[in-house]
Design an enzyme around this catalytic site. Structure first.
Site, PDB file in Angstrom:
ATOM      1  N   LYS A 143       0.798  -1.225   0.000  1.00  0.00           N
ATOM      2  CA  LYS A 143       0.000   0.000   0.000  1.00  0.00           C
ATOM      3  C   LYS A 143       0.833   1.280   0.000  1.00  0.00           C
ATOM      4  CE  LYS A 143      -4.276  -1.544   2.238  1.00  0.00           C
ATOM      5  NZ  LYS A 143      -5.207  -1.248   3.333  1.00  0.00           N
TER       6      LYS A 143
ATOM      7  N   ASP B 238     -10.078   3.053   1.936  1.00  0.00           N
ATOM      8  CA  ASP B 238     -10.276   2.654   3.342  1.00  0.00           C
ATOM      9  C   ASP B 238     -10.900   3.812   4.114  1.00  0.00           C
ATOM     10  OD1 ASP B 238      -9.277   0.080   3.110  1.00  0.00           O
ATOM     11  OD2 ASP B 238      -7.238   0.650   3.670  1.00  0.00           O
TER      12      ASP B 238
HETATM   13  P1  NAP Z   1      -0.483  -1.988  10.827  1.00  0.00           P
HETATM   14  O1  NAP Z   1      -0.181  -0.893   9.866  1.00  0.00           O
HETATM   15  O2  NAP Z   1       0.494  -3.106  11.000  1.00  0.00           O
HETATM   16  O3  NAP Z   1      -0.761  -1.307  12.266  1.00  0.00           O
HETATM   17  C1  NAP Z   1      -1.017  -2.111  13.376  1.00  0.00           C
HETATM   18  C2  NAP Z   1      -1.483  -1.249  14.537  1.00  0.00           C
HETATM   19  O4  NAP Z   1      -1.878  -2.131  15.601  1.00  0.00           O
HETATM   20  C3  NAP Z   1      -0.406  -0.331  15.102  1.00  0.00           C
HETATM   21  O5  NAP Z   1      -1.006   0.852  15.582  1.00  0.00           O
HETATM   22  C4  NAP Z   1       0.138  -1.169  16.259  1.00  0.00           C
HETATM   23  O6  NAP Z   1       0.734  -0.397  17.285  1.00  0.00           O
HETATM   24  C5  NAP Z   1      -1.130  -1.788  16.782  1.00  0.00           C
HETATM   25  N1  NAP Z   1      -0.907  -3.007  17.565  1.00  0.00           N
HETATM   26  C6  NAP Z   1      -0.499  -4.214  17.081  1.00  0.00           C
HETATM   27  N2  NAP Z   1      -0.434  -5.099  18.096  1.00  0.00           N
HETATM   28  C7  NAP Z   1      -0.795  -4.439  19.217  1.00  0.00           C
HETATM   29  C8  NAP Z   1      -0.915  -4.817  20.583  1.00  0.00           C
HETATM   30  N3  NAP Z   1      -0.657  -6.075  20.997  1.00  0.00           N
HETATM   31  N4  NAP Z   1      -1.324  -3.892  21.467  1.00  0.00           N
HETATM   32  C9  NAP Z   1      -1.612  -2.623  21.070  1.00  0.00           C
HETATM   33  N5  NAP Z   1      -1.504  -2.198  19.795  1.00  0.00           N
HETATM   34  C10 NAP Z   1      -1.086  -3.108  18.878  1.00  0.00           C
HETATM   35  O7  NAP Z   1      -1.867  -2.698  10.448  1.00  0.00           O
HETATM   36  P2  NAP Z   1      -3.110  -2.061   9.658  1.00  0.00           P
HETATM   37  O8  NAP Z   1      -2.952  -2.321   8.214  1.00  0.00           O
HETATM   38  O9  NAP Z   1      -3.318  -0.684  10.143  1.00  0.00           O
HETATM   39  O10 NAP Z   1      -4.302  -3.002  10.170  1.00  0.00           O
HETATM   40  C11 NAP Z   1      -4.812  -2.913  11.493  1.00  0.00           C
HETATM   41  C12 NAP Z   1      -6.077  -3.754  11.592  1.00  0.00           C
HETATM   42  O11 NAP Z   1      -7.067  -3.191  10.733  1.00  0.00           O
HETATM   43  C13 NAP Z   1      -5.904  -5.203  11.128  1.00  0.00           C
HETATM   44  O12 NAP Z   1      -6.664  -6.033  11.958  1.00  0.00           O
HETATM   45  C14 NAP Z   1      -6.483  -5.205   9.717  1.00  0.00           C
HETATM   46  O13 NAP Z   1      -7.024  -6.461   9.348  1.00  0.00           O
HETATM   47  C15 NAP Z   1      -7.599  -4.180   9.886  1.00  0.00           C
HETATM   48  N6  NAP Z   1      -8.011  -3.558   8.629  1.00  0.00           N
HETATM   49  C16 NAP Z   1      -9.312  -3.699   8.278  1.00  0.00           C
HETATM   50  C17 NAP Z   1      -9.767  -3.120   7.120  1.00  0.00           C
HETATM   51  C18 NAP Z   1     -11.213  -3.288   6.775  1.00  0.00           C
HETATM   52  O14 NAP Z   1     -11.581  -2.974   5.637  1.00  0.00           O
HETATM   53  N7  NAP Z   1     -12.047  -3.738   7.692  1.00  0.00           N
HETATM   54  C19 NAP Z   1      -8.898  -2.386   6.295  1.00  0.00           C
HETATM   55  C20 NAP Z   1      -7.560  -2.246   6.706  1.00  0.00           C
HETATM   56  C21 NAP Z   1      -7.131  -2.842   7.881  1.00  0.00           C
HETATM   57  P3  NAP Z   1       2.305  -0.012  17.222  1.00  0.00           P
HETATM   58  O15 NAP Z   1       2.392   1.183  16.316  1.00  0.00           O
HETATM   59  O16 NAP Z   1       2.652   0.265  18.629  1.00  0.00           O
HETATM   60  O17 NAP Z   1       3.025  -1.219  16.658  1.00  0.00           O
END
Ligand code: NAP
Length: 264
Positions: free
Chosen positions: A65, A99
């Site tokens: 992305k 998104d």
């Molecule tokens: P990402 O860029 O890897 O970001 C992950 C986020 O989660 C960061 O803020 C991270 O914090 C936090 N995190 C991870 N493990 C954690 C923990 N144990 N405790 C507290 N915070 C934690 O991932 P992303 O692409 O943003 O995706 C995040 C979620 O959104 C995923 O579940 C994904 O499937 C979902 N999503 C859904 C859609 C939809 O259409 N429904 C679209 C996109 C994403 P740090 O910065 O501290 O590491």
């Protein structure tokens, strides 16, 4: 026949093909939606190849992305978010981030008034999309993240936003009207990133996590009397927005929703 697709690695479990193909079938559009899994270093060649082959549109997912941003002409929102999830190949390839629109339309579908304060938990890709989307709706955005520096960096880019550690959530939520979980917490285990006692009936809560559809956060938010919006709504509406951009037609939302939910 038009070909659309998804670029990511891995993409084996993606729900986008059935969701988009349900739309083509419903509207009688001659099109296919296929998945592509290039190696990361082959991304520029993959995009150039897609354009040369006449592919009409691509969705983009992890891990591409951010990198796609430099290979297309991003619109203003995608550039601000720093990530592209939809490429339109009509004319010069352009990059978009649906998104953000998915989040807003998911709330609207649930009659949520996007006014007042919003708390975004997470500062990764989904968190960035949520923060810019809600700030563009004129909400006062508060970003809480495990790594506070990341929240600070994001808040610095989003007009009026503030950055906080996770333990500030009870204070941040007390007078908030919207909460978005944009972390992956709740996906692997039955845990919530937000203390149950901080949830209240004045909130509308969207969880970006869609596997499981009903996360612990949503269960507890529902019990507290909050409006709940599951991650499948966000996933649906980012797909709806991509479909509408590519085809110029109104998406058959119910058919796409049925196709999506029957596979969750
Ligand atoms: P990402 O860029 O890897 O970001 C992950 C986020 O989660 C960061 O803020 C991270 O914090 C936090 N995190 C991870 N493990 C954690 C923990 N144990 N405790 C507290 N915070 C934690 O991932 P992303 O692409 O943003 O995706 C995040 C979620 O959104 C995923 O579940 C994904 O499937 C979902 N999503 C859904 C859609 C939809 O259409 N429904 C679209 C996109 C994403 P740090 O910065 O501290 O590491």
């Amino acid at each position: 026949m038009d070909v659309f697709g998804l670029l990511g690695n891995p993409v084996g479990h993606s729900l986008s093909p059935p969701m988009h193909e349900a739309a083509y079938e419903e509207l009688g559009i001659e099109a296919r939606y296929v998945t592509f899994e290039p190696e990361p270093d082959a991304l520029p060649a993959a995009l150039a190849g897609a354009e040369a082959l006449g592919i009409a549109g691509l969705n983009v997912t992890i891990p591409f992305k951010r990198d796609v941003l430099d290979l297309v002409e991003p619109d203003d929102l995608a550039a601000r978010i720093g990530a592209v999830n939809t490429v339109d190949f009509s004319g010069t390839p352009t990059g978009h981030n649906t998104d953000a629109e998915g989040i807003v339309r998911a709330f609207e579908r649930h009659d949520v008034d996007l006014a007042g304060s919003a708390v975004v938990v997470g500062a990764g890709g989904a968190g960035r999309a949520a923060a810019f989307a809600l700030a563009d709706e004129r909400m006062d955005v508060r970003i809480a993240n495990r790594t506070v520096e990341r929240a600070e960096e994001l808040a610095g880019a989003v007009e009026g936003a503030t950055a906080h550690p996770l333990d500030a959530l009870p204070d941040l939520l007390a007078d908030a009207s919207v909460l978005v979980n944009a972390t992956s917490v709740g996906m692997e285990e039955d845990v919530s990133p937000v203390p149950e006692a901080a949830l209240h009936g004045g909130l509308a809560v969207l969880d970006a996590v869609y596997r499981p559809v009903e996360t612990r956060l949503l269960r507890e938010a529902g019990a507290a009397g909050a409006t709940t919006v599951d991650g499948a709504w966000m996933l649906l509406y980012q797909g709806v927005a991509a479909f509408e951009r590519w085809t110029g037609r109104e998406a058959p939302v119910d058919a796409m929703n049925r196709a999506l939910r029957s596979r969750l």
